[in-house]
Enzyme design. Structure first.
Site, PDB file in Angstrom:
ATOM      1  N   LYS A 103       0.771  -1.329   0.004  1.00 51.43           N
ATOM      2  CA  LYS A 103      -0.054  -0.181   0.054  1.00 51.43           C
ATOM      3  C   LYS A 103       0.790   1.377   0.126  1.00 51.43           C
ATOM      4  O   LYS A 103       0.426   2.379  -0.832  1.00 51.43           O
ATOM      5  CB  LYS A 103      -0.989  -0.245   1.118  1.00 51.43           C
ATOM      6  N   GLU A 126      -9.928   6.093   2.831  1.00 47.88           N
ATOM      7  CA  GLU A 126     -10.709   5.260   3.262  1.00 47.88           C
ATOM      8  C   GLU A 126     -10.029   3.859   3.720  1.00 47.88           C
ATOM      9  O   GLU A 126      -8.817   3.757   3.052  1.00 47.88           O
ATOM     10  CB  GLU A 126     -11.831   4.856   2.287  1.00 47.88           C
ATOM     11  N   SER A 180       1.594  -9.744  -1.112  1.00 51.17           N
ATOM     12  CA  SER A 180       1.720  -8.344  -1.029  1.00 51.17           C
ATOM     13  C   SER A 180       1.470  -7.741   0.263  1.00 51.17           C
ATOM     14  O   SER A 180       1.969  -6.738   0.755  1.00 51.17           O
ATOM     15  CB  SER A 180       0.086  -7.923  -1.443  1.00 51.17           C
TER      16      SER A 180
END
Lengths: 395, 265
Positions: A89, A111, A378
């Site tokens: 991220k 969000e 990830s």
């Protein structure tokens, strides 16, 4: 042809389905993004922070013991789990906050579902001294209290969203409402390759570093390209980041793994590509879990990061054109896969990434040895330890 | 002629401003919505905007979000709302506009929706998350069926874009008073007057102001500068407060009449 087109469409998907108040802003953002991409100083700055702050490049690790159990497969893991804040991220939040600074915005909103994107946003806001407000479903605030504490520690304000289903989709609604109200000073950092144009293209660009690195690393190691790329898909940002730099390598197969939750035959899943219809949510046309009247349905997954009823429009386009295949893995299968990686390699994956890993045994039965697979790991599983304890050790 | 266009011609010739009332279909239920629309007509409302509930109403504030949620819990569908319009049309010729998010329309099928809405007696469609750039196919179907498509001008809309929006909008132009979502506000911003004057240089189509207009005083002030005033959340809130009252339509008729007087005064 290169997608998206000038209005942000990927074939029949994508676009900008937003209130008029946001349109001018999106057009400005697109201009600023395109300018930044052509500006060597922006690219240099982005590369600097990816390297010095986030910890890039990440390794490409040959998972030998895991591969042994799979017989036909030689598995490589792209170690996004080793990045600062624990997942891919941060690649995107760094890119977007640098844009926010160029646009002289003083306030950032985001969000978050599991809290990973919220944490990655809070971190970069702290890094640059920008005010940070994170919208999070009230139910997720309860389930992910550790990530809430992380965000608060870094100075972010976490606002629990009590409307609708009190999860990620409602957090995104509320973030958009905040944005439309505070357009002048606020930059909205969307966490995935969804939302109105230019977000899917922008997040793809910032996450592409995953695939660009992995492609070079794999070529150096194996002197050829991988046969298959494998990644989990919620909104789809880590998968897009891995896939996109291989788009023209048509011999490389893309497989995206969605969350089947309790099973695709139930209503409790998050498989927008495998089971959803075409629809519009959060500013983009894509595949979507919805009822016969076009009302959006609730998603379910054991992994909060995949618990979203929509998916990025470019994935819907890849499905439509056959460029990628999408499959789904249940909660239980993901837990088993997390355990397998932990025991064979000493790596605890995030439950999101465990969905991608869980497809490996199924894939192994379909292919001939030696098939090379590059999996995007990830995120790391630290955040999921409570869920894992509860389900695997019955604590 | 489309009833909305006809209404504005009438209003202009008599030098009056339009009062447009919004309510969410199916809150508290569809039978009540029918009675409420008729009560609004008796109160002197010029145009009624019927809100189609959606699961993710991202342009709406808490009041209309809650009304949409209540309505969906009752099982309200787009098809049932079209039937409601058919029933209202047997009793009334009041201009009706449906305000709906795009996904229910897309899911229903844009062409089928245009055909059935026109057949039911709907006069205009307002889709807050369908900007000009995405509205091509819809505009063609709506025009063919004689439906007005109302587009929005926002405080952030620049002059070039405003000209395009104004030229595409039919029926009237929805002028968003403030950057934000629907819902009552303490004060309507002062710069709106200048923005409306600017918009008037671009078009002679009716400009109606909505978002944040809640009280008769605010409605009166807006009527001095615009061609019409739209009140939504304040009405939806009042309906909810009185939802269980047997005389809900009468009560709402009185409430809305106060707003109508303020606009016509």
């Amino acid at each position: 042809m290169k997608y998206p087109d000038s209005n942000g469409h990927y074939g029949q998907f994508g676009g900008r389905f937003v209130p008029e108040t946001l349109m001018t802003l999106l057009l400005d953002l697109e201009k600023e993004f395109n300018k930044a991409m052509k500006d060597p100083s922006f690219r240099k700055e982005f590369a600097f922070y990816l390297r010095e702050y986030a910890g890039r490049p990440t390794g490409l690790y040959h998972a030998a013991r895991l591969s042994q159990t799979l017989k036909t497969l030689k598995v490589y893991l792209k170690r996004e789990d080793l990045l600062h804040t624990g997942a891919h991220k941060v690649n995107n939040t760094l890119g977007q906050i640098l844009l926010a600074r160029r646009m002289k915005k003083t306030r950032v909103i985001a969000e978050t579902g599991a809290g990973q994107h919220g944490v990655a946003t809070a971190a970069v806001c702290a890094l640059f001294g920008l005010k940070c407000v994170v919208y999070m479903g009230a139910e997720d605030v309860e389930r992910q209290s550790l990530n809430v504490a992380r965000m608060r520690l870094m100075g972010a304000q976490v606002i629990p969203v009590v409307s609708g289903s009190k999860t990620l989709k409602d957090a995104m609604n509320e973030a958009i409402r905040d944005w439309v109200t505070n357009v002048k000073d606020t930059f909205y950092i969307i966490g995935t390759v969804a939302g109105p144009h230019p977000y899917p293209a922008m997040v793809r660009e910032f996450q592409s570093v995953i695939g660009i690195e992995a492609r070079k690393q794999f070529l150096a190691r194996e002197k050829k390209l991988p046969d298959i790329l494998l990644a989990c898909v919620g909104g789809g940002s880590n998968a897009m980041g891995l896939f996109y730099p291989f788009l023209d390598d048509t011999q490389v197969k893309f497989i995206g793994v969605e969350a089947a939750g309790h099973g695709l035959h139930t209503k409790a899943h998050s498989a927008a590509l495998c089971k959803g219809g075409v629809g519009v949510l959060h500013g983009t046309k894509s595949r979507l879990l919805q009822d016969a009247d076009g009302q959006v349905q609730l998603a379910h997954s054991i992994s909060a990061g995949l618990d979203y009823p929509g998916v990025g429009p470019e994935h819907a386009h890849y499905k439509a054109t056959g460029r990628a295949t999408y499959v789904a893995i249940t909660d239980k299968e993901a837990l088993v896969a997390a355990q397998l990686l932990a025991r064979t390699e000493g790596i605890i994956p995030a439950l999101e990434s465990a969905h991608a890993l869980a497809y490996l045994p199924k894939l192994a039965r379909k292919v001939k040895a030696p098939t090379t697979v590059l999996v995007c790991l990830s995120g790391r599983g630290d955040k999921d330890m409570n869920t894992i304890k509860e389900h695997l050790f019955h604590e | 002629m489309n009833r909305i266009d006809h209404k504005f011609i009438q209003l202009r010739s008599s030098g009056k401003k339009a009062f447009i009332a919004f309510l969410t279909a199916g809150d508290p239920d569809l039978a009540a919505t029918e009675q409420l629309v008729l009560a609004f007509e008796r109160a002197g409302v010029d145009i009624v905007e019927i809100g189609v509930p959606f699961s993710d109403p991202l342009a709406d504030g808490p009041t209309i979000q809650a009304a949409s949620y209540r309505s969906l819990q009752k099982g309200t569908t787009l098809a049932a709302i079209l039937e409601l319009v058919t029933r209202i049309r047997r009793k009334s010729d009041i201009p009706l506009a449906l305000m709906t998010y795009y996904n229910p329309v897309f899911n229903f099928g844009e062409e089928k929706f245009a055909v059935q809405a026109a057949a039911a007696g709907v006069d205009g469609i307002i889709i807050p998350d369908l900007p000009l750039e995405e509205a091509g196919p819809w505009r063609a179907f709506a025009a063919r069926e004689g439906l007005a498509t109302v587009f929005f001008l926002a405080p952030t809309t620049g002059p070039e874009r405003a000209a395009a929006v104004a030229s595409a909008s039919t029926g009237f132009i929805y002028f968003v008073s403030i950057a934000g979502i629907t819902g009552a506000r303490q004060a309507v911003p002062s710069e709106i007057k200048a923005k409306i004057s600017l918009a008037k240089t671009l078009t002679d189509k009716p400009l109606c102001v909505g978002f944040g207009v809640a009280t008769p005083a605010q409605a009166h002030a807006m009527a001095q500068i615009a061609d019409g005033v739209i009140v939504g959340s304040a009405i939806v809130k009042e309906i909810n407060i009185n939802a269980k009252a047997k005389d809900l339509p009468q009560r709402m008729q009185r409430f809305v009449a106060g707003l109508v007087r303020a606009v016509k005064r």
